[in-house]
Every structure is written in C-alpha cells, then in structure tokens.
Design an enzyme around this catalytic site. Structure first.
Site, short mmCIF file in Angstrom:
data_model
loop_
_atom_site.label_atom_id
_atom_site.label_comp_id
_atom_site.label_asym_id
_atom_site.label_seq_id
_atom_site.Cartn_x
_atom_site.Cartn_y
_atom_site.Cartn_z
N TYR A 21 52.50 -90.67 33.53
CA TYR A 21 53.72 -90.29 32.81
C TYR A 21 54.55 -91.46 32.29
O TYR A 21 55.64 -91.26 31.76
CB TYR A 21 54.56 -89.31 33.64
CG TYR A 21 53.79 -88.04 33.90
CD1 TYR A 21 53.73 -87.03 32.95
CD2 TYR A 21 53.05 -87.85 35.07
CE1 TYR A 21 53.01 -85.87 33.15
CE2 TYR A 21 52.32 -86.70 35.29
CZ TYR A 21 52.30 -85.72 34.32
OH TYR A 21 51.57 -84.57 34.53
N ASP A 73 40.87 -82.56 37.37
CA ASP A 73 41.70 -81.91 36.37
C ASP A 73 40.88 -81.01 35.45
O ASP A 73 39.65 -81.09 35.41
CB ASP A 73 42.39 -83.01 35.55
CG ASP A 73 43.70 -82.56 34.94
OD1 ASP A 73 43.99 -81.35 34.94
OD2 ASP A 73 44.44 -83.44 34.45
N ASP A 104 52.70 -79.84 32.98
CA ASP A 104 53.05 -81.25 33.08
C ASP A 104 54.55 -81.47 32.95
O ASP A 104 55.21 -80.87 32.11
CB ASP A 104 52.37 -82.06 31.98
CG ASP A 104 50.88 -82.20 32.21
OD1 ASP A 104 50.31 -81.41 32.99
OD2 ASP A 104 50.28 -83.10 31.59
C1 9PG Z 1 45.65 -86.53 31.57
C2 9PG Z 1 46.64 -85.44 31.93
C3 9PG Z 1 47.37 -85.74 33.24
C4 9PG Z 1 48.23 -84.55 33.63
C5 9PG Z 1 47.36 -83.30 33.70
C6 9PG Z 1 46.67 -83.07 32.37
O1 9PG Z 1 47.25 -77.79 27.78
N1 9PG Z 1 47.06 -78.97 27.49
O2 9PG Z 1 46.79 -79.34 26.32
C7 9PG Z 1 47.18 -79.96 28.48
C8 9PG Z 1 46.75 -81.25 28.24
C9 9PG Z 1 46.89 -82.22 29.21
C10 9PG Z 1 47.45 -81.89 30.42
C11 9PG Z 1 47.87 -80.61 30.66
C12 9PG Z 1 47.73 -79.63 29.69
O3 9PG Z 1 47.64 -82.85 31.37
O4 9PG Z 1 48.11 -82.18 34.03
O5 9PG Z 1 48.86 -84.77 34.87
O6 9PG Z 1 46.45 -86.03 34.28
O7 9PG Z 1 45.91 -84.23 32.02
O8 9PG Z 1 45.03 -86.24 30.36
#
Ligand code: 9PG
Length: 546
Positions: free
Chosen positions: A198, A338, A397
């Site tokens: 972050y 993830d 997030d």
């Molecule tokens: C790394 C990130 C971080 C983060 C995770 C995850 O829906 N979306 O498009 C979406 C994309 C990324 C995302 C969550 C949702 O973040 O939660 O902490 O690790 O991947 O790419």
C-alpha cells in the site's frame, strides 16, 4: 423477530424427510435446537439447486458476500448494486460469486443472512454453494451443486436457524457452530508485520525492500514486526512465482535478506492464477479451467487476461505442491495467497466435482505443502476456506484515501476495508484470524486525515486482528510510531462489535481480558459528528472509552 420459517418448502418441524429431485435425491433431518433448527442430510445424483430455507424477507438484514473482497453490510430487500454489472463485464463474472446471475438480480447473501432477532446460516461449504436471495416477498436459502453428479451421497451443507437475541449474539453463536463443523484450529501466532503493497503497489523495487528492511531492523522498538512481507511486484509474471524480476535477487536471496535481519520472511502469490503472458500458461494451457475444451478466461488483471488453474488436475496438484514447497525452501514462512477465488470458477475440469470442491482440493494441497507455516488467504471464498487457512482478509483493499461510496462493491478505500473488518469480527478466532488489511500510518503521500488513520489503527488493535503496516517506514515519525504502539497495546482481548444493524455507520468495539483490560472504542465511520456509547465522536474517527 423471525416468523416461522419453511424448510424444504413446508413449515419447519422436526423430523426426517426424503425427497426425490428431478435428477437426484435428498435426505434430510430437521432437529429442534435451543434457539431454532438444525438441518443436516445428504444428496445424491444431480441435485442441481435445492431450496432449503424460506421466510418473509426482513425489512433490513445483514448481507455477506462470498469472498474476502466483497461486502458484509446492512441491506433492504430492495437494495441493488448497480456497479456489479460493470464489474462482471469488465473484470470478471466470477469475482463475487460462482453464480453471478443471481447476484445481478438483487441482494444475494452468501452462507448466512442475519436480522434483528434471527439468523439462518449454513455451517460449511464443502461441495455446494449455499446462499440466500430475495425472491418476491421472501428471503430464500439455497444450496447449489452446479451440474455435478454424485454417485455416492455427499453431506448437505448443514443449516442452523437461530432465533432470539441481538444480531451480534446470533452471529457469534453461528461462528461457534461453524468453528466446530469445520474443525477449525486457530493459529497461536497472531502476526504483526510489514507489507510492501500500500505504499509501493506494483512499482516495488529491490532497493525499496532493502530500505524498509534496514529501517525496521534499525528501530525494533518502534517496529516490533514478526514478519516482513513482500507483496506483488517481485515476480516476473502471474503464475511464474519462482522467478524474480530483473533487479531482484533470487527468491532464496530475497528471503535470506529478510531472515538475516531477524524477521520471518513473507511473500505474496496468486497460486491459482496464470496470466496469458506467463510461462506457466505457455507451457501448460491444458492445466487451465476450460470451456469447450479451451482455457476459459477467469478475470482481467495487470492489463492481461488471467486463467484459473484446474486444481483437480493431478499435474496441477503436483505443481502447486512443488511451488509452495519451493517458496518454503527459499525461506518464506508466511504466505499471502491471493486471488484464490479463481480456483472456484465454474468450468470444465479433470475431476467431476463442483467448483467448491475443486477449490478445496487446491487449498488442501496448499495447506499440506505449507505445513505449519502461516497461510493468509486473500480474495478467497470465505466458508470453503474454513480450516484451511490461518488468516483471512475480510474486506476489500484499503487505500491511502477514505472515500465513502454508496456500496461495498466499490473500492479500494479505507472506509470499506475498515467497515468490513468491523462487520465480520465474529469470524475472528471462529474461522481463522481476521486480517482487516494494512494500517497506513504515514502523514505524507496520503489523503487520509489524522483521525481516519488513528481510527483504523486503533480499531485493528482493539479487534485483536492482524496488524500489518504498509508504509515506507522512513515516513513515520514519533507520532505514527506512538500510534502503532497504542494499536498493538490494545490487542489480545476478546473483542466484540455492536451496531451492525444500525443505519448511522456507528459501532462500538468492546474488548476484555487482554493486557489493556476492559475498554471500548467508539467508532464513527460517518461524515457527521455522532454520539456513540455516550461520547461525542467527530466524523470518521474514534474515541477510546474506559
Ligand atoms: C496485489 C494486491 C494486494 C492486495 C490484494 C489484491 O478486484 N480487483 O480488481 C482487485 C485487484 C487487486 C486487489 C484486490 C481486488 O488487491 O487484496 O492486498 O496484494 O492484490 O496485486
């Protein structure tokens, strides 16, 4: 109050039930319990979708989404989530449900629904996908087994119907039942750490990692981290987890640099995902979940099409085991895994199983390969992960901005991340350790106000959740370090959140039995001053009460 529910289409009453389905059969036992009913049983053949529960839809109820990033929040039967259409179209149909059609029609609550005086909750998701949806005047609970055919009977996902008492008590009771049903053993280590995401997001470079490692090692009193976790950005592509980008050392060098400074090494991976550009996909297109015999796109990410691994394929299982084992051998002992929902996408697989079973097959391989190391689930189907992860992200997030938007399917932002952590607190230590997402403490390179940052940190602490800092540590001065100390000092108690069905976006976290003794944190997530637990609390901030 809960009106008397219907079970399998007739007024609830204790007894046995045998039902011929169109292409299968169902056997169920309904028992009376202190607070309501418990439904168990089995299905065989091709059960498809079975209605288990029905009651008049409450005027307001708590809706819960299938996976980590989806919301838990108060809704009405008329609530709509218009932003879902764009998500389904542009990102993935399967991000927020393995059954997106239902989700687009109206409010869908996965696993359980809870309201003032009542709760209906499935205790496991091992084969079927259990969910509640509004149908006409009713709230209806179904289990969907997709198009799977079971030669031998498989257990029905048990359903508990609970009545009487505050919604917070009902959720805790449901959490205890789900804990037992899934034989959850909560990890004794509740991590404190650092995560790169972050502040650096995808632009993380090796010099950034070293800078923060040095900063953490040089001031352990201020940064009492157990784990130092490198997030997305080190890898050459999604799927190619064992090869680091140019500019990075090999993975054992990366983990070694962390470990020689006295931290556990943590790493991020999306083990069920493969980018169209990855070596993994180029070599093994036949390992992907398919449609019409060809790899079926699962979601869009990193500007690419991402495919999902078929976790029922024996070679995929070997690869998963080898990959996790290689990460551990390189020195990592904290795995943030993830985009796990990918393994539960409907589609063609080697094994003739449901998407939920496929997901669990994949997670069981990962769990076995990870041994006693810490597995943090993220972007993960929640109930199917019970018993298979140590920690779980319970919201979308966070971000270095607050931004209140109308519904929980839009993010990232600190507001929804924190709100979900409050709403889903009953899962903490019932199903796993809750990860409320990272603390952003910095007062520069952020749009978060001081009160918002303080509220987030103190809430994560009071909730006894994972505490993971995600700042460039050089930006943190005495007051940010002091806030981290206060947040950590408030962990360790049994924490409970009140106010889940309120409309004001106000909550009270009460903690007892921890090192800090009994205390309360009054939380005001709204944009206006509010009286919470008798105290005046400024917008988007909190107040500690003894
Ligand atoms: C790394 C990130 C971080 C983060 C995770 C995850 O829906 N979306 O498009 C979406 C994309 C990324 C995302 C969550 C949702 O973040 O939660 O902490 O690790 O991947 O790419």
């Amino acid at each position: 109050m809960t009106p008397k529910p219907h079970l399998f289409g007739r007024p609830a009453r204790a007894g046995r039930l045998l039902r011929r389905l169109e292409k299968g059969r169902l056997e169920a036992v309904v028992e009376r319990t202190a607070g309501g009913y418990l439904v168990t049983g089995a299905v065989a053949g091709r059960p498809g979708r079975v209605e288990v529960f029905r009651c008049p839809a409450p005027a307001a109820f708590l809706l819960n989404n299938w996976q980590s990033w989806g919301p838990m929040e108060r809704v009405a039967p008329s609530t709509r989530f218009p932003e879902l259409e764009a998500i389904v179209r542009d990102y993935s149909p399967y991000l927020f449900s393995p059954l997106p059609d239902a989700l687009l029609r109206g409010p869908v609550s996965d696993y359980f629904a809870a309201w003032d005086g009542g709760l209906a909750g499935f205790l496991a998701s091992r084969a079927g996908h259990p969910f509640f949806a509004v149908e006409g005047p009713d709230l209806v609970g179904w289990i969907d087994w997709f198009d799977a055919e079971f030669a031998a009977p498989v257990p029905l996902e048990p359903l508990a119907v609970l009545a009487g008492g505050a919604v917070e008590d009902l959720l805790e009771a449901y959490g205890r039942l789900a804990n037992r049903e899934n034989r959850v053993r909560v990890n004794a280590w509740n991590p404190v750490g650092w995560c790169s995401w972050y502040h650096y997001f995808g632009k993380l470079g090796w010099p950034d990692v070293l800078e923060n490692l040095e900063a953490a090692a040089a001031d352990r009193a201020s940064f009492p981290f157990d784990v130092f976790q490198v997030d997305d950005g080190y890898e050459t592509d999604i799927g190619d987890w064992l090869s680091a980008k140019p500019g990075y050392p090999a993975l054992d060098g990366l983990a070694g640099a962390v470990r020689e400074r006295g931290f556990r090494a943590g790493i991020w991976a999306a083990p069920f995902s493969a980018a169209e550009t990855s070596e993994l996909f180029a070599r093994h297109p036949g390992w992907m979940v398919a449609e019409g015999g060809r790899p079926k796109p699962c979601y869009r990410g990193w500007g690419r099409t991402i495919y999902a691994l078929d976790t029922t394929h024996p070679e995929v299982k070997e690869w998963l085991h080898a990959t996790v084992t290689a990460l551990r051998r390189a020195g990592f002992s904290y795995l943030k895994l993830d985009f796990l929902f990918a393994a539960a996408m409907p589609g063609e697989r080697r094994g003739r199983v449901t998407p939920v079973q496929a997901y669990r097959e994949g997670m069981r391989v990962v769990r076995r390969a990870a041994g006693r190391d810490f597995v943090l689930g993220c972007g993960a189907p929640l109930l199917p992960s019970a018993g298979l992860v140590d920690g779980m992200r319970v919201g979308e997030d966070t971000a270095p901005h607050w931004k209140t938007r109308p519904s929980g399917f839009q993010g990232p932002n600190a507001y929804f991340a924190l709100k979900n952590a409050l709403m889903r607190q009953f899962m903490h230590r019932a199903l796993w350790l809750n990860d409320p997402d990272c603390l952003l403490l910095r007062d520069r390179e952020t749009e978060l106000e001081a009160g918002e940052r303080e509220l987030y940190a103190l809430a994560a602490g009071a909730l006894d959740n994972l505490v993971v800092v995600s700042d460039r540590l050089a930006l943190l001065g005495p007051s940010e370090k002091g806030l981290l100390r206060r947040a950590l000092g408030s962990r360790g108690g049994r924490a409970r959140v009140e106010g889940l069905l309120g409309e004001a976006d106000n909550f009270v976290v009460s903690s007892r039995g921890g090192p800090a003794g009994a205390f309360r944190l009054a939380v005001n997530l709204s944009d206006r001053e509010a009286f919470v637990a008798g105290a005046a609390v400024a917008p988007r901030s909190g107040a500690l009460l003894r």
